[in-house]
Design a protein around this motif. Structure first.
Motif, PDB file in Angstrom:
ATOM      1  N   THR A 158     -44.397   8.715 -23.381  1.00 38.78           N
ATOM      2  CA  THR A 158     -43.602   9.753 -24.038  1.00 38.78           C
ATOM      3  C   THR A 158     -43.947   9.797 -25.520  1.00 38.78           C
ATOM      4  N   ALA A 159     -44.004   8.616 -26.130  1.00 40.21           N
ATOM      5  CA  ALA A 159     -44.345   8.535 -27.551  1.00 40.21           C
ATOM      6  C   ALA A 159     -45.724   9.158 -27.781  1.00 40.21           C
ATOM      7  N   ARG A 160     -46.635   8.856 -26.886  1.00 36.27           N
ATOM      8  CA  ARG A 160     -47.985   9.389 -26.985  1.00 36.27           C
ATOM      9  C   ARG A 160     -48.001  10.904 -26.924  1.00 36.27           C
ATOM     10  N   SER A 161     -47.232  11.416 -25.976  1.00 33.95           N
ATOM     11  CA  SER A 161     -47.182  12.857 -25.788  1.00 33.95           C
ATOM     12  C   SER A 161     -46.605  13.541 -27.032  1.00 33.95           C
ATOM     13  N   VAL A 162     -45.538  12.941 -27.600  1.00 37.44           N
ATOM     14  CA  VAL A 162     -44.951  13.504 -28.828  1.00 37.44           C
ATOM     15  C   VAL A 162     -45.989  13.499 -29.940  1.00 37.44           C
ATOM     16  N   LEU A 163     -46.722  12.389 -30.045  1.00 35.83           N
ATOM     17  CA  LEU A 163     -47.751  12.250 -31.072  1.00 35.83           C
ATOM     18  C   LEU A 163     -48.834  13.318 -30.884  1.00 35.83           C
ATOM     19  N   ALA A 164     -49.273  13.488 -29.648  1.00 37.19           N
ATOM     20  CA  ALA A 164     -50.326  14.462 -29.354  1.00 37.19           C
ATOM     21  C   ALA A 164     -49.868  15.875 -29.711  1.00 37.19           C
ATOM     22  N   HIS A 165     -48.631  16.197 -29.307  1.00 40.91           N
ATOM     23  CA  HIS A 165     -48.111  17.527 -29.618  1.00 40.91           C
ATOM     24  C   HIS A 165     -47.983  17.731 -31.120  1.00 40.91           C
ATOM     25  N   THR A 166     -47.503  16.704 -31.822  1.00 41.94           N
ATOM     26  CA  THR A 166     -47.351  16.816 -33.275  1.00 41.94           C
ATOM     27  C   THR A 166     -48.703  17.099 -33.923  1.00 41.94           C
ATOM     28  N   PHE A 167     -49.716  16.345 -33.487  1.00 39.48           N
ATOM     29  CA  PHE A 167     -51.050  16.522 -34.056  1.00 39.48           C
ATOM     30  C   PHE A 167     -51.545  17.952 -33.863  1.00 39.48           C
ATOM     31  N   VAL A 168     -51.408  18.453 -32.636  1.00 42.70           N
ATOM     32  CA  VAL A 168     -51.892  19.806 -32.341  1.00 42.70           C
ATOM     33  C   VAL A 168     -51.142  20.852 -33.160  1.00 42.70           C
ATOM     34  N   VAL A 169     -49.821  20.681 -33.270  1.00 49.07           N
ATOM     35  CA  VAL A 169     -49.024  21.667 -34.003  1.00 49.07           C
ATOM     36  C   VAL A 169     -49.404  21.673 -35.487  1.00 49.07           C
ATOM     37  N   ILE A 170     -49.568  20.464 -36.064  1.00 50.59           N
ATOM     38  CA  ILE A 170     -49.945  20.391 -37.483  1.00 50.59           C
ATOM     39  C   ILE A 170     -51.328  21.018 -37.693  1.00 50.59           C
ATOM     40  N   ALA A 171     -52.272  20.676 -36.807  1.00 51.83           N
ATOM     41  CA  ALA A 171     -53.618  21.252 -36.918  1.00 51.83           C
ATOM     42  C   ALA A 171     -53.555  22.774 -36.823  1.00 51.83           C
ATOM     43  N   ALA A 172     -52.754  23.273 -35.897  1.00 54.94           N
ATOM     44  CA  ALA A 172     -52.648  24.720 -35.709  1.00 54.94           C
ATOM     45  C   ALA A 172     -52.036  25.382 -36.939  1.00 54.94           C
ATOM     46  N   LEU A 173     -51.042  24.711 -37.547  1.00 51.75           N
ATOM     47  CA  LEU A 173     -50.401  25.282 -38.744  1.00 51.75           C
ATOM     48  C   LEU A 173     -51.391  25.367 -39.904  1.00 51.75           C
ATOM     49  N   ILE A 174     -52.132  24.266 -40.117  1.00 56.73           N
ATOM     50  CA  ILE A 174     -53.132  24.273 -41.187  1.00 56.73           C
ATOM     51  C   ILE A 174     -54.154  25.372 -40.922  1.00 56.73           C
ATOM     52  N   PHE A 175     -54.580  25.440 -39.660  1.00 54.18           N
ATOM     53  CA  PHE A 175     -55.609  26.410 -39.271  1.00 54.18           C
ATOM     54  C   PHE A 175     -55.127  27.844 -39.474  1.00 54.18           C
ATOM     55  N   ALA A 176     -53.847  28.062 -39.162  1.00 49.76           N
ATOM     56  CA  ALA A 176     -53.318  29.430 -39.184  1.00 49.76           C
ATOM     57  C   ALA A 176     -52.930  29.882 -40.590  1.00 49.76           C
ATOM     58  N   THR A 177     -52.919  28.948 -41.552  1.00 49.29           N
ATOM     59  CA  THR A 177     -52.474  29.310 -42.906  1.00 49.29           C
ATOM     60  C   THR A 177     -53.179  30.553 -43.471  1.00 49.29           C
ATOM     61  N   PRO A 178     -54.523  30.602 -43.444  1.00 45.42           N
ATOM     62  CA  PRO A 178     -55.172  31.803 -43.998  1.00 45.42           C
ATOM     63  C   PRO A 178     -54.735  33.082 -43.284  1.00 45.42           C
ATOM     64  N   LEU A 179     -54.552  33.003 -41.964  1.00 48.93           N
ATOM     65  CA  LEU A 179     -54.155  34.188 -41.195  1.00 48.93           C
ATOM     66  C   LEU A 179     -52.742  34.624 -41.577  1.00 48.93           C
ATOM     67  N   ILE A 180     -51.832  33.647 -41.615  1.00 47.44           N
ATOM     68  CA  ILE A 180     -50.435  33.957 -41.937  1.00 47.44           C
ATOM     69  C   ILE A 180     -50.328  34.494 -43.357  1.00 47.44           C
ATOM     70  N   TRP A 181     -51.006  33.809 -44.272  1.00 47.18           N
ATOM     71  CA  TRP A 181     -50.951  34.213 -45.683  1.00 47.18           C
ATOM     72  C   TRP A 181     -51.515  35.615 -45.865  1.00 47.18           C
ATOM     73  N   ALA A 182     -52.612  35.925 -45.161  1.00 44.73           N
ATOM     74  CA  ALA A 182     -53.206  37.257 -45.267  1.00 44.73           C
ATOM     75  C   ALA A 182     -52.222  38.317 -44.771  1.00 44.73           C
ATOM     76  N   PHE A 183     -51.547  38.017 -43.662  1.00 44.73           N
ATOM     77  CA  PHE A 183     -50.609  38.988 -43.099  1.00 44.73           C
ATOM     78  C   PHE A 183     -49.462  39.271 -44.064  1.00 44.73           C
ATOM     79  N   PHE A 184     -48.886  38.202 -44.628  1.00 43.39           N
ATOM     80  CA  PHE A 184     -47.755  38.417 -45.532  1.00 43.39           C
ATOM     81  C   PHE A 184     -48.197  39.012 -46.868  1.00 43.39           C
ATOM     82  N   SER A 185     -49.438  38.695 -47.270  1.00 42.45           N
ATOM     83  CA  SER A 185     -49.956  39.297 -48.498  1.00 42.45           C
ATOM     84  C   SER A 185     -50.124  40.804 -48.335  1.00 42.45           C
TER      85      SER A 185
END
Lengths: 315, 302
Positions: free
Chosen positions: B31-58
Motif C-alpha cells: 500500500t505504501a508503495r502504491s501511494v508512493l508510486a501514485h505521488t511520483f506520477v502526479v508530481i511528475a505530471a504537474l511539473i510536466f503540465a505547468t507550461p500547458l496550464i500556464w499558457a492556457f491561463f495566460s
C-alpha cells in the motif's frame, strides 16, 4: 498503358515465350502491379531521388537562387571548414545538443514509462498528457516556454517572489540558452519514447520476471539486470531514432533564441537554412547538408555496430 | 505458466494484467508503495503540465498583466474575448483554413498512393519486387534537411514557389506510408481473396472490395500520422511560402505573429491554445490506434 510501361513489362517478364499457363497470368499480374506502384514510384523519383542527385551537384557549385552558377569543385566543403565563422560553431552546437538531449530524453521517458505501471490509476490519461506536446505544433510548444523563460516570466517571477532568488536571464546567456533549448526539447519530445517503452514493458515475459524474483532480484538490480536487458531492443530503436531527430534540430532554437546569443545555440540545420534562404548561398547550404547527413549516417552505423554488446533480441 | 494464475483461474478470479509481478495480498508495504508510486506520477505530471496550464491561463489575461509580479494564474479579469480577438488581429481565419485544406489534401494523397503501392508490394507477386522495395526503404534514410535546398530549386524551376501545391506535393510521396501499408497487408490471409480470384476478379477489384475494407486499421493509423505531420509542418512552409497573408499555415502564422505583434502576448497565447485543439482531439479520440501504430512502425515526420 504508355510505351515505357510496355517496355518495362517486357523486360521484367523476360521472354514472351510461354512456359506454362501461369506465365500469362504472371505477366498480367506484373502489369497490374506496375499500375499500382507507378504513382508512388513517380513521386519518389521526382521528389526524393532527383533532389538527392541535384543536391550532390549543387554542393559542387557556387549556386545562387537567381543568377550565374559557377562550378567550384570541392571549394564549398573546404570553405565551410576553413573560413566560415559560423559553421564549426553550428556543428559543435548540434553535437552538444545531441549529447545532452539524447540521454536526458531516454532517462526521463524510461522513468515515466516505468512509473506508469499498470497499477497506476488513470494511466491512460497520464499517457495522453505526456504525449500531447509531441503532436502539438512545435511553434506552439516554443511559445509556451517563451513566456516561462522571459526575464519577468513565470520561472524568474516565482523564484524571486517565493525565495527572493533572482534567476539569470536564461535566453540571453550562452550556456543557459542551450540548456533551456535542451530542456524544452526534452519536454516536447519525450512522450514519443515514453509510448515506445510503455509498449515494450507491457510485453515483458512474465515467466522470466518470476524466475528473477525467485532468485531474489529486487528494486534496482531487477531494473538494471532484468528489465533493461529485456527491453533493450526498444531502447536501441529509441536511441537511434532520437539521435537522428536530435541532429536535425531546428525549430526550437530558431524560435526560442534565434540561434543566439551570438551563434551559441545555432544548430547545423539553422545554419543551412540561413545560408540557403537568407544569403542565397544554395551550393554552400547543400554541402553543409551533406556533411550533416554524413554525421547522421556515421553515428547510426556506430550504434548498429555497438548494439551486439548490449542489445538482446532473444530471452 | 505460473501456479497462482492457474489456481486463480480455477476459482474464477481474473489474473492480474500487465507485466509487473505477482498479485500480492494487500500488505502494508505494498500500500505504501502504491501511494508512493501514485505521488511520483502526479508530481511528475504537474511539473510536466505547468507550461500547458500556464499558457492556457495566460491566454485569459489582459496583456499588461502578463508578467505581473508576483506571478499568479488569474489576473484582475478573465478575458475569454482574447480567443475571439485573435481572429480580428491577423489573417488567422486564413491560416487555419490553409492548414486544414493542406492537411486534408496531403492526407488523401498519401493514403491513395501508399495503399496502392503497399498493395503491389505486399500482395502481388512480380519480378524485381523486393529490389524495388529496398530502394523505397533506402529513401527513408534521407533527412528532410538534405532535401529542402534542392527541393526549393525544383520549385523555382516548376514556378511553384509560393503556391498551395508546393505545400502538398513534395513531401506526400515518402516511403513511410507505403512501408506501413505493406507490413499490414502482408498479414492478411490469402484465402480471403482466393474465392474472389477464382470468380474472376482482377487485382483491382480484389483491392477495392476485399483488401481495402480489411486494411481499415492501418489506414486509420496512417491518416492520424499524416494529418498531424502536415498540420505541424514548419520548416518547409517557412521556406517555400513568401506571402504569409494568403498562403500562410497555422505554425507560420504563430511564428510570425510574434514578429508582428511581439507585445501582444495575450493574443499569442490564445492562438497557441487554438492551434493545439485539433491534434489534442485526435490524440484523445484515437489514443489506442496511436499506441498501436507507434509500437508497430514508429512515427515519421518530426
Amino acid at each position: 498503358m504508355t510505351e515505357r510501361e510496355c517496355e518495362a513489362v517486357t523486360t521484367l517478364t523476360g521472354s514472351t515465350k510461354r512456359r506454362r499457363g501461369g506465365n500469362q497470368l504472371r505477366r498480367i499480374e506484373t502489369r497490374q502491379a506496375l499500375g499500382f506502384i507507378s504513382p508512388a514510384l513517380a513521386g519518389l523519383a521526382l521528389f526524393t531521388a532527383f533532389p538527392v542527385v541535384l543536391s550532390i551537384a549543387m554542393s559542387f557549385y557556387q549556386w545562387p537562387a537567381i543568377g550565374e552558377r559557377e562550378f567550384v569543385g570541392l571549394d564549398n566543403y573546404v570553405n565551410l571548414f576553413q573560413n566560415h565563422p559560423d559553421f564549426i560553431p553550428a556543428l559543435r552546437n548540434t553535437i552538444v545538443f545531441t549529447l545532452l538531449f539524447v540521454p536526458l530524453n531516454l532517462v526521463v521517458s524510461l522513468t515515466l514509462a516505468l512509473a506508469l505501471a499498470p497499477r497506476i490509476r488513470g494511466r491512460a490519461a497520464f499517457r495522453v498528457l505526456f504525449f500531447l506536446p509531441v503532436v502539438t505544433p512545435i511553434v506552439a510548444n516554443v511559445l509556451m516556454w517563451k513566456i516561462l523563460l522571459q526575464p519577468n516570466g513565470l520561472l524568474s517571477g516565482a523564484s524571486s517572489s517565493l525565495f527572493g532568488v533572482t534567476l539569470p536571464n536564461f535566453l540571453a546567456h550562452p550556456t543557459w540558452a542551450m540548456v533551456m533549448v535542451v530542456v524544452m526539447s526534452v519536454w516536447a519530445g519525450m512522450g514519443y519514447n515514453m509510448l515506445i517503452f510503455s509498449a515494450a514493458l507491457e510485453q515483458l515475459p512474465e515467466s522470466v520476471l518470476e524466475a528473477a524474483r525467485i532468485d531474489g532480484a529486487h528494486g534496482y538490480r531487477m531494473l538494471l539486470r532484468v528489465i533493461v536487458p529485456l527491453i533493450s531492443p526498444a531502447i536501441f530503436f529509441a536511441t537511434v531514432m532520437t539521435m537522428i531527430t536530435a541532429m536535425q534540430v531546428f525549430a526550437q532554437p530558431q524560435l526560442l533564441t534565434g540561434g543566439g546569443p551570438g551563434n551559441s545555440t545555432m544548430p547545423l540545420v539553422m545554419f543551412i537554412y540561413n545560408q540557403a534562404f537568407t544569403f542565397q548561398q544554395m551550393g554552400l547550404a547543400a554541402a553543409a547538408a551533406w556533411i550533416l547527413f554524413a554525421f547522421i549516417i556515421t553515428l547510426t552505423a556506430v550504434q548498429f555496430r555497438a548494439q551486439k554488446r548490449w542489445v538482446h533480441y532473444e530471452v | 505458466m505460473r501456479s497462482d494464475v492457474v489456481e486463480a483461474k480455477g476459482v474464477g478470479v481474473a489474473p492480474v494484467r500487465g507485466g509487473h509481478g505477482v498479485p500480492r495480498r494487500d500488505t502494508g508495504r505494498s500500500t505504501a508503495r502504491s501511494v508512493l508510486a501514485h505521488t511520483f506520477v502526479v508530481i511528475a505530471a504537474l511539473i510536466f503540465a505547468t507550461p500547458l496550464i500556464w499558457a492556457f491561463f495566460s491566454a485569459l489575461k489582459p496583456n499588461h498583466e502578463m508578467f505581473a509580479s508576483p506571478p499568479s494564474l488569474f489576473a484582475s479579469e478573465v478575458r475569454w474575448s482574447n480567443f475571439l480577438e485573435v481572429f480580428q488581429y491577423g489573417p488567422f481565419v486564413t491560416y487555419i483554413r490553409n492548414s486544414f485544406l493542406i492537411s486534408v489534401a496531403g492526407t488523401v494523397l498519401v493514403l491513395v498512393v501508399s495503399a496502392c503501392a503497399g498493395y503491389a508490394f505486399g500482395r502481388l507477386r512480380w519480378r524485381g519486387r523486393d529490389l524495388v522495395f529496398i530502394i523505397f526503404l533506402a529513401t527513408l534514410m534521407v533527412p528532410q534537411e538534405v532535401l529542402v535546398v534542392p527541393m526549393y530549386q525544383l520549385m523555382l524551376w516548376f514556378g511553384w514557389v509560393n503556391t498551395p501545391q508546393s505545400l502538398v506535393l513534395p513531401f506526400a510521396f515518402t516511403a513511410f506510408g507505403t512501408f506501413l501499408m505493406r507490413q499490414f497487408l502482408r498479414g492478411i490471409p490469402f484465402e480471403l481473396e482466393e474465392s474472389a480470384r477464382v470468380d474472376g476478379a482482377g487485382p483491382l477489384r480484389t483491392f477495392l472490395f476485399i483488401i481495402l475494407p480489411l486494411a481499415r486499421p492501418a489506414l486509420a493509423v496512417l491518416t492520424v500520422f499524416t494529418f498531424i505531420s502536415f498540420w505541424n509542418s514548419y520548416l518547409w512552409p517557412l521556406i517555400v511560402i513568401s506571402d504569409y497573408g494568403s498562403l500562410g499555415t497555422l505554425p507560420i502564422g504563430l511564428a510570425t505573429f510574434a514578429g508582428q505583434f511581439g507585445t501582444r502576448w495575450d493574443l499569442q497565447m490564445a492562438a497557441t491554445i487554438i492551434s493545439m485543439i485539433p491534434t489534442t482531439l485526435i490524440v484523445i479520440l484515437l489514443q489506442k490506434h496511436l499506441v498501436k501504430g507507434i509500437s508497430t512502425a514508429g512515427l515519421g515526420g518530426r
